[in-house]
Design a protein around this motif. Structure first.
Motif, mmCIF file in Angstrom:
data_model
loop_
_atom_site.group_PDB
_atom_site.id
_atom_site.type_symbol
_atom_site.label_atom_id
_atom_site.label_comp_id
_atom_site.label_asym_id
_atom_site.label_seq_id
_atom_site.Cartn_x
_atom_site.Cartn_y
_atom_site.Cartn_z
ATOM 1 N N VAL A 244 113.854 3.123 2.105
ATOM 2 C CA VAL A 244 114.038 1.732 1.683
ATOM 3 C C VAL A 244 112.898 0.858 2.208
ATOM 4 O O VAL A 244 112.372 0.003 1.482
ATOM 5 C CB VAL A 244 115.414 1.201 2.128
ATOM 6 N N LEU A 245 112.479 1.080 3.458
ATOM 7 C CA LEU A 245 111.347 0.317 3.996
ATOM 8 C C LEU A 245 110.075 0.611 3.202
ATOM 9 O O LEU A 245 109.295 -0.299 2.904
ATOM 10 C CB LEU A 245 111.141 0.643 5.475
ATOM 11 N N TRP A 246 109.862 1.873 2.873
ATOM 12 C CA TRP A 246 108.708 2.231 2.056
ATOM 13 C C TRP A 246 108.744 1.479 0.723
ATOM 14 O O TRP A 246 107.744 0.943 0.277
ATOM 15 C CB TRP A 246 108.679 3.740 1.817
ATOM 16 N N ARG A 247 109.920 1.439 0.120
ATOM 17 C CA ARG A 247 110.085 0.750 -1.167
ATOM 18 C C ARG A 247 109.775 -0.730 -1.041
ATOM 19 O O ARG A 247 109.095 -1.316 -1.870
ATOM 20 C CB ARG A 247 111.518 0.959 -1.672
ATOM 21 N N LEU A 248 110.268 -1.346 0.029
ATOM 22 C CA LEU A 248 110.056 -2.779 0.214
ATOM 23 C C LEU A 248 108.617 -3.117 0.574
ATOM 24 O O LEU A 248 108.112 -4.181 0.204
ATOM 25 C CB LEU A 248 110.999 -3.315 1.299
ATOM 26 N N LEU A 249 107.952 -2.226 1.288
ATOM 27 C CA LEU A 249 106.601 -2.516 1.781
ATOM 28 C C LEU A 249 105.495 -1.927 0.913
ATOM 29 O O LEU A 249 104.320 -2.196 1.157
ATOM 30 C CB LEU A 249 106.455 -2.001 3.217
ATOM 31 N N ALA A 250 105.856 -1.125 -0.091
ATOM 32 C CA ALA A 250 104.845 -0.488 -0.940
ATOM 33 C C ALA A 250 104.058 -1.551 -1.697
ATOM 34 O O ALA A 250 104.610 -2.547 -2.153
ATOM 35 C CB ALA A 250 105.500 0.476 -1.923
ATOM 36 N N THR A 251 102.779 -1.308 -1.801
ATOM 37 C CA THR A 251 101.933 -2.230 -2.544
ATOM 38 C C THR A 251 101.715 -1.686 -3.954
ATOM 39 O O THR A 251 101.949 -0.513 -4.229
ATOM 40 C CB THR A 251 100.573 -2.382 -1.846
ATOM 41 N N HIS A 252 101.239 -2.550 -4.809
ATOM 42 C CA HIS A 252 100.900 -2.100 -6.153
ATOM 43 C C HIS A 252 99.687 -1.183 -6.081
ATOM 44 O O HIS A 252 98.801 -1.376 -5.240
ATOM 45 C CB HIS A 252 100.568 -3.300 -7.045
ATOM 46 N N ALA A 253 99.613 -0.228 -6.963
ATOM 47 C CA ALA A 253 98.486 0.699 -6.982
ATOM 48 C C ALA A 253 97.185 -0.048 -7.245
ATOM 49 O O ALA A 253 96.118 0.354 -6.793
ATOM 50 C CB ALA A 253 98.714 1.779 -8.035
ATOM 51 N N ASP A 254 97.249 -1.155 -7.972
ATOM 52 C CA ASP A 254 96.050 -1.939 -8.300
ATOM 53 C C ASP A 254 95.966 -3.206 -7.439
ATOM 54 O O ASP A 254 95.499 -4.243 -7.878
ATOM 55 C CB ASP A 254 96.031 -2.283 -9.778
ATOM 56 N N ARG A 255 96.394 -3.103 -6.179
ATOM 57 C CA ARG A 255 96.449 -4.245 -5.275
ATOM 58 C C ARG A 255 95.097 -4.945 -5.154
ATOM 59 O O ARG A 255 95.016 -6.164 -5.219
ATOM 60 C CB ARG A 255 96.934 -3.800 -3.900
ATOM 61 N N GLU A 256 94.028 -4.173 -4.986
ATOM 62 C CA GLU A 256 92.716 -4.789 -4.803
ATOM 63 C C GLU A 256 92.318 -5.604 -6.030
ATOM 64 O O GLU A 256 91.796 -6.710 -5.907
ATOM 65 C CB GLU A 256 91.682 -3.718 -4.498
ATOM 66 N N SER B 28 112.113 3.926 -8.488
ATOM 67 C CA SER B 28 112.172 2.527 -8.902
ATOM 68 C C SER B 28 111.089 1.681 -8.251
ATOM 69 O O SER B 28 110.947 0.519 -8.546
ATOM 70 C CB SER B 28 113.542 1.936 -8.540
ATOM 71 N N GLY B 29 110.313 2.252 -7.364
ATOM 72 C CA GLY B 29 109.318 1.497 -6.616
ATOM 73 C C GLY B 29 108.049 1.253 -7.395
ATOM 74 O O GLY B 29 107.858 1.719 -8.516
ATOM 75 N N ARG B 30 107.192 0.523 -6.754
ATOM 76 C CA ARG B 30 105.905 0.183 -7.361
ATOM 77 C C ARG B 30 104.995 1.401 -7.472
ATOM 78 O O ARG B 30 104.042 1.393 -8.233
ATOM 79 C CB ARG B 30 105.234 -0.899 -6.528
ATOM 80 N N ARG B 31 105.270 2.396 -6.697
ATOM 81 C CA ARG B 31 104.465 3.616 -6.724
ATOM 82 C C ARG B 31 105.235 4.766 -7.356
ATOM 83 O O ARG B 31 105.120 5.914 -6.952
ATOM 84 C CB ARG B 31 104.059 4.002 -5.308
ATOM 85 N N ARG B 32 106.046 4.445 -8.346
ATOM 86 C CA ARG B 32 106.870 5.474 -8.974
ATOM 87 C C ARG B 32 106.000 6.535 -9.650
ATOM 88 O O ARG B 32 104.906 6.246 -10.106
ATOM 89 C CB ARG B 32 107.837 4.844 -9.957
ATOM 90 N N PRO B 33 106.515 7.753 -9.713
ATOM 91 C CA PRO B 33 105.757 8.824 -10.368
ATOM 92 C C PRO B 33 105.660 8.577 -11.875
ATOM 93 O O PRO B 33 106.482 7.867 -12.454
ATOM 94 C CB PRO B 33 106.576 10.079 -10.066
ATOM 95 N N HIS B 34 104.644 9.159 -12.478
ATOM 96 C CA HIS B 34 104.438 9.005 -13.920
ATOM 97 C C HIS B 34 104.380 10.370 -14.578
ATOM 98 O O HIS B 34 104.149 11.388 -13.933
ATOM 99 C CB HIS B 34 103.129 8.244 -14.185
ATOM 100 N N GLY B 35 104.595 10.381 -15.883
ATOM 101 C CA GLY B 35 104.474 11.615 -16.649
ATOM 102 C C GLY B 35 105.542 12.641 -16.320
ATOM 103 O O GLY B 35 106.705 12.314 -16.111
ATOM 104 N N GLU B 36 105.095 13.900 -16.264
ATOM 105 C CA GLU B 36 106.024 15.001 -16.028
ATOM 106 C C GLU B 36 106.694 14.916 -14.661
ATOM 107 O O GLU B 36 107.865 15.268 -14.524
ATOM 108 C CB GLU B 36 105.297 16.340 -16.153
ATOM 109 N N SER B 37 105.966 14.454 -13.656
ATOM 110 C CA SER B 37 106.571 14.383 -12.323
ATOM 111 C C SER B 37 107.723 13.378 -12.302
ATOM 112 O O SER B 37 108.716 13.596 -11.607
ATOM 113 C CB SER B 37 105.529 14.048 -11.262
ATOM 114 N N ALA B 38 107.624 12.300 -13.065
ATOM 115 C CA ALA B 38 108.727 11.332 -13.142
ATOM 116 C C ALA B 38 109.952 11.981 -13.780
ATOM 117 O O ALA B 38 111.085 11.756 -13.330
ATOM 118 C CB ALA B 38 108.303 10.110 -13.941
#
Length: 187
Positions: A164-176, A31-41
């Motif tokens: 949970v901390l990772w989820r809360l502190l994760a940044t968007h993949a396109d942060r820059e 559910s996080g901002r860095r969730r897996p995509h495609g087959e891995s999801a």
């Protein structure tokens, strides 16, 4: 026979918290901002569902054996109505409350395609509440002469809090790119 039920209750309780922690971690990752995509999801979600099913099975045995064994006084009502147990009512009640929340999460998951996404998500967030309740229930009521069981529960706490901390502190993949857009001048 009663001693076997007691050991079975403790063992399935520890297995349940370990599986619940794995389910919460996988749910947090998906559910996080860095969730897996495609087959891995797809694989991660399948593992999340199967571990959930296993956890429900172990939890069912845990509750049934806790009620069936007579070493402590936990009746069937105490298994579904929080804080009514004759034995350690608060700590058993936390486990019961976690069970009740889990039933709501499981029921809405089965009905996910028939209820609004918002309703499903709101109830599913209850896992972030039920997990620490179950963790405290297991840690406090865990047997002191079995440090391995308490160690497993404590390790589950560390792993779950980390996720949970990772989820809360994760940044968007396109942060820059987002920072460039936000910092840009709009004329």
């Amino acid at each position: 026979m009663n001693e076997l039920l007691w050991y079975l209750s403790r063992g399935t309780g520890v297995a349940s918290i370990a599986l619940l922690t794995a389910v919460v971690v996988l749910g947090t990752v998906t559910s996080g901002r860095r969730r897996p995509h495609g087959e891995s999801a797809t694989v991660v979600m399948a593992v999340h569902r199967w571990l959930s099913l296993g956890m429900v099975a172990f939890l069912g045995v845990h509750v049934a054996t806790a009620v069936a064994e007579t070493y402590v006084s936990i009746d069937a009502i105490s298994a579904v109505v929080p804080f009514t147990s004759g034995y350690e009512p608060f700590w058993v009640g936390l486990g019961t409350l976690a069970l009740d929340l889990l039933v709501a999460v499981v029921a809405t998951s089965w009905l996910r395609h028939r209820i609004p996404e918002r309703a499903w998500r709101a109830v599913h967030y209850a896992a972030y509440g039920l997990w620490p309740m179950a963790l405290v229930h297991g840690f406090v009521l865990g047997t002191s002469d079995q440090p391995g069981l308490r160690l497993v529960t404590a390790a589950c706490g560390v792993v779950g809090v980390g996720a949970v901390l990772w989820r809360l502190l994760a940044t968007h993949a396109d942060r820059e790119r987002r920072e460039v857009v936000v910092g840009g001048e709009w004329t």
